[in-house]
Design an enzyme around this catalytic site. Structure first.
Site, PDB file in Angstrom:
ATOM      1  N   CYS A 227      43.049  31.058  35.813  1.00 55.91           N
ATOM      2  CA  CYS A 227      44.228  31.499  35.051  1.00 55.91           C
ATOM      3  C   CYS A 227      43.851  32.403  33.877  1.00 55.91           C
ATOM      4  O   CYS A 227      44.622  33.305  33.513  1.00 55.91           O
ATOM      5  CB  CYS A 227      45.068  30.327  34.577  1.00 55.91           C
ATOM      6  SG  CYS A 227      44.190  29.089  33.605  1.00 55.91           S
TER       7      CYS A 227
ATOM      8  N   HIS B  20      46.362  25.938  30.302  1.00 59.40           N
ATOM      9  CA  HIS B  20      46.766  27.069  31.134  1.00 59.40           C
ATOM     10  C   HIS B  20      46.948  28.326  30.290  1.00 59.40           C
ATOM     11  O   HIS B  20      47.320  28.248  29.113  1.00 59.40           O
ATOM     12  CB  HIS B  20      48.087  26.707  31.841  1.00 59.40           C
ATOM     13  CG  HIS B  20      48.537  27.721  32.834  1.00 59.40           C
ATOM     14  ND1 HIS B  20      47.741  28.217  33.834  1.00 59.40           N
ATOM     15  CD2 HIS B  20      49.747  28.360  32.966  1.00 59.40           C
ATOM     16  CE1 HIS B  20      48.420  29.086  34.550  1.00 59.40           C
ATOM     17  NE2 HIS B  20      49.629  29.207  34.035  1.00 59.40           N
TER      18      HIS B  20
END
Length: 358
Positions: A88, A163
């Site tokens: 990510c 994230h």
């Protein structure tokens, strides 16, 4: 965080502007670097202009709803689904780079060809194509965290997940690009100073967490500071040369006031050149520090640490030092939580004041 590990292993990398700057260079991109933002104050953003995109790290929570609306037809925006674990960070950075058309940013041959190749793919196919690019994966994995010990199949499934998402302006609108979503999230119109539109979104997002949650990180992808400062110096020196040329042609007796005015302008420009050269020197020092720190990060310190622990244990000092370190860590954590609480309280008071005036 993703559903498929079939494209090979992608390691976790540190959320660090130094790592991300070197990562971008490894992709063959030039003209940009990554800088960390320590607050959402306007001055903090202004010192880094132009800003091409933001990368935000936060603790992922399942089922969290997006603020904006999902874009069904995302052909005008380069968006790729994240289909592999641990990618990510790289995907958020690429989301900014592949949507940037600023003259300062040069994608390089590899990313330019990849963008052209995958332009007509849907988000899932783009994600699969990205995950199967060995060069990108190899560059990403070259920044793996130094592991002191290796454990087989002992991953903790309950471990908290973090994230990265990207925020970019495209054609006068602000978008959140999150590889775990089905498409870009349209956050509405934005002006040329687009970061003013994203700041309240980030503030709201951070306030939605418990007051003891301080693990956020915000970084800006900006034009190469060294190149920008060098261009500023060249422009200032050109202006100074023009003014000096005018001064040599002036009659100081007849045009005394005009002469003094130009002389003052020359002095101001010289002072500005000195300021910019100091900033340029600091930037060069910072880059040298980046190189030194990467060498340190890649070095294996385990033999030294083991030997040091043995010596401390032999001298009977290991237990005491361990207890002192634990105490110090608790104090630092408590201080950080208190700072976060004060910031949130201040932001809430500011928000209440604005609401009362409406």
């Amino acid at each position: 965080m993703a559903d498929n590990d079939g494209a090979g292993n992608w390691c976790l990398i540190d959320s660090d502007p130094r790592v991300f700057t070197e990562l971008i260079k490894g992709f063959g991109v030039s003209g940009v670097q990554v800088e960390e933002l320590w607050s959402l104050e306007k001055a903090e953003f202004e010192r880094l202009n132009p800003i091409h995109g933001l990368v935000f790290l936060f603790k992922w929570r399942p089922g969290e709803e997006s603020v904006g609306s999902l874009v069904q037809d995302s052909r005008q925006i380069y968006f790729a689904k994240q289909v592999i674990n641990n990618a990510c960070a790289t995907q958020a950075i690429l989301s900014v780079l592949l949507n940037c058309d600023h003259k300062d940013v040069q994608l390089g041959e590899m990313l330019f060809k990849f963008k052209e190749f995958s332009a007509d793919f849907d988000p899932t196919m783009r994600g699969l194509s990205l995950s199967n690019m060995n060069v990108i994966r190899q560059v990403h994995n070259s920044f793996a965290r130094q592991q002191m010990f290796e454990f087989d199949n002992l991953s903790n499934k309950s471990e908290e997940a973090f994230h990265f998402v990207a925020y970019v302006p495209v054609n006068g609108r602000l978008y959140e690009l999150d590889g775990l979503k089905d498409g870009p999230i349209d956050l509405g119109k934005c002006q040329e100073d687009w970061v003013e539109s994203v700041k309240p979104i980030l503030e709201t997002r951070m306030r939605s967490y418990a007051t003891d949650e301080i693990r956020f990180n915000l970084m800006a992808i900006v034009s190469d500071r060294k190149l920008k400062l060098q261009a500023d110096v060249e422009k200032l020196q050109s202006n100074l040369s023009d003014l000096n040329g005018k001064l040599t042609k002036m009659d100081t007796k007849k045009d005394t006031d005009a002469y003094l005015k130009l002389k003052n302008e020359c002095t101001s420009i010289q002072e500005r050149i000195s300021e910019v050269n100091n900033l340029l020197h600091l930037e060069e020092e910072k880059r040298q520090q980046y190189k030194t720190e990467r060498v340190k990060r890649d070095h294996n310190y385990l033999p030294l640490i083991v030997q040091l622990l043995k010596c401390l244990a032999k001298d009977g000092r290991l237990v005491e030092l361990t207890k002192n370190a634990e105490k110090r860590q608790k104090q630092l954590t408590a201080a950080a939580l208190e700072r976060k609480k004060r910031k949130l309280d201040s932001a809430n008071e500011s928000s209440d004041d604005k609401s009362s005036k409406m």
